[in-house]
Write an enzyme that holds these catalytic residues in place. Structure first.
Site, mmCIF file in Angstrom:
data_model
loop_
_atom_site.group_PDB
_atom_site.id
_atom_site.type_symbol
_atom_site.label_atom_id
_atom_site.label_comp_id
_atom_site.label_asym_id
_atom_site.label_seq_id
_atom_site.Cartn_x
_atom_site.Cartn_y
_atom_site.Cartn_z
ATOM 1 N N ASP A 1 0.867 -1.172 0.000
ATOM 2 C CA ASP A 1 0.000 0.000 0.000
ATOM 3 C C ASP A 1 0.911 1.231 0.000
ATOM 4 O O ASP A 1 2.088 1.145 0.402
ATOM 5 C CB ASP A 1 -0.876 -0.032 1.254
ATOM 6 N N ASP B 1 -0.224 5.107 0.828
ATOM 7 C CA ASP B 1 -0.501 6.089 1.874
ATOM 8 C C ASP B 1 -0.495 5.445 3.254
ATOM 9 O O ASP B 1 -1.288 4.541 3.544
ATOM 10 C CB ASP B 1 -1.857 6.759 1.634
#
Length: 215
Positions: A9, A11
């Site tokens: 991922d 953020d």
């Protein structure tokens, strides 16, 4: 089955952008005489619904606001807060170790490519990844579509792949796609429930990649 690929991922996982985004929204709410309830933030963190949800909630406290007028200001504020932000501690070590071992690498983010790709370039991380999958072209988390697209792009199976996430929504997406998932919460998400994750690390520095893979 040996691990052949890692999917991260963006953020909050590779870089703690979420702290800056949360701070920006808290400032916006205060400018309109309200406090942003953290439970409302936690309900949407890691999905594609953050901005619409925040504007909808703000409208309850400040009827008549113009989201189109506020959006450029909030974005500019976030970018200012992110100017000096680097990768999360230890994240670069993981990417270097993965490269040395010949592992395939991808990013799977609910954010748009217009957000993710410039940040990867600015942080000096773009060159590590074989594929970058984003929420403007795929269904956002907690839907598994981003992870399914990532393993397809890398030409590996779910059982050969480990996902790295910082939110429960992200973990849900990775597990729904059949991946092993390592949660690496940040300061914003560390209090949330990561019971679905296969492994929870307080940081990337807590366990080297070699040790994680030999687990």
């Amino acid at each position: 089955m040996p691990t052949r690929a890692l999917v991260f991922d963006f953020d909050g996982t590779l870089a703690d952008t979420e702290s800056a985004v949360l701070r920006s929204w808290q400032d916006v709410f205060r400018e309109h005489g309200a406090e942003l309830p953290l439970e409302a933030w936690y309900a949407v963190i890691g999905t594609q619904h953050t901005t619409p949800a925040m504007f909808a909630l703000l409208a309850e406290h400040a009827p008549g606001i113009d989201p189109d007028a506020l959006r450029p200001k909030t974005r500019a504020r976030v970018l200012k807060l992110l100017e000096d932000l680097g990768p999360r501690e230890g994240a670069l070590d993981y990417l270097e170790a993965a490269r040395e071992q010949g592992l395939k690498l991808a990013v799977a983010s609910s954010s748009s490519g217009a957000w993710v790709n410039p940040h990867l370039e600015r942080l000096g991380l773009a060159g590590y990844f074989d594929a970058v999958l984003t929420g403007d072209l795929h269904k956002a988390k907690p839907d598994p579509d981003l992870y399914l697209a990532a393993i397809n792009a890398l030409e590996v199976t779910a059982r050969e792949t480990i996902a790295f996430e910082d939110t429960p929504h992200g973990v849900t997406a990775a597990k729904a796609a059949g991946l092993t998932c390592v949660a690496v919460p940040n300061a914003i998400t560390e209090s949330l429930d990561f019971g679905q994750a296969d492994v929870v690390l307080p940081s990337f520095t807590a366990k080297p990649l070699d040790a994680l893979l030999s687990r």
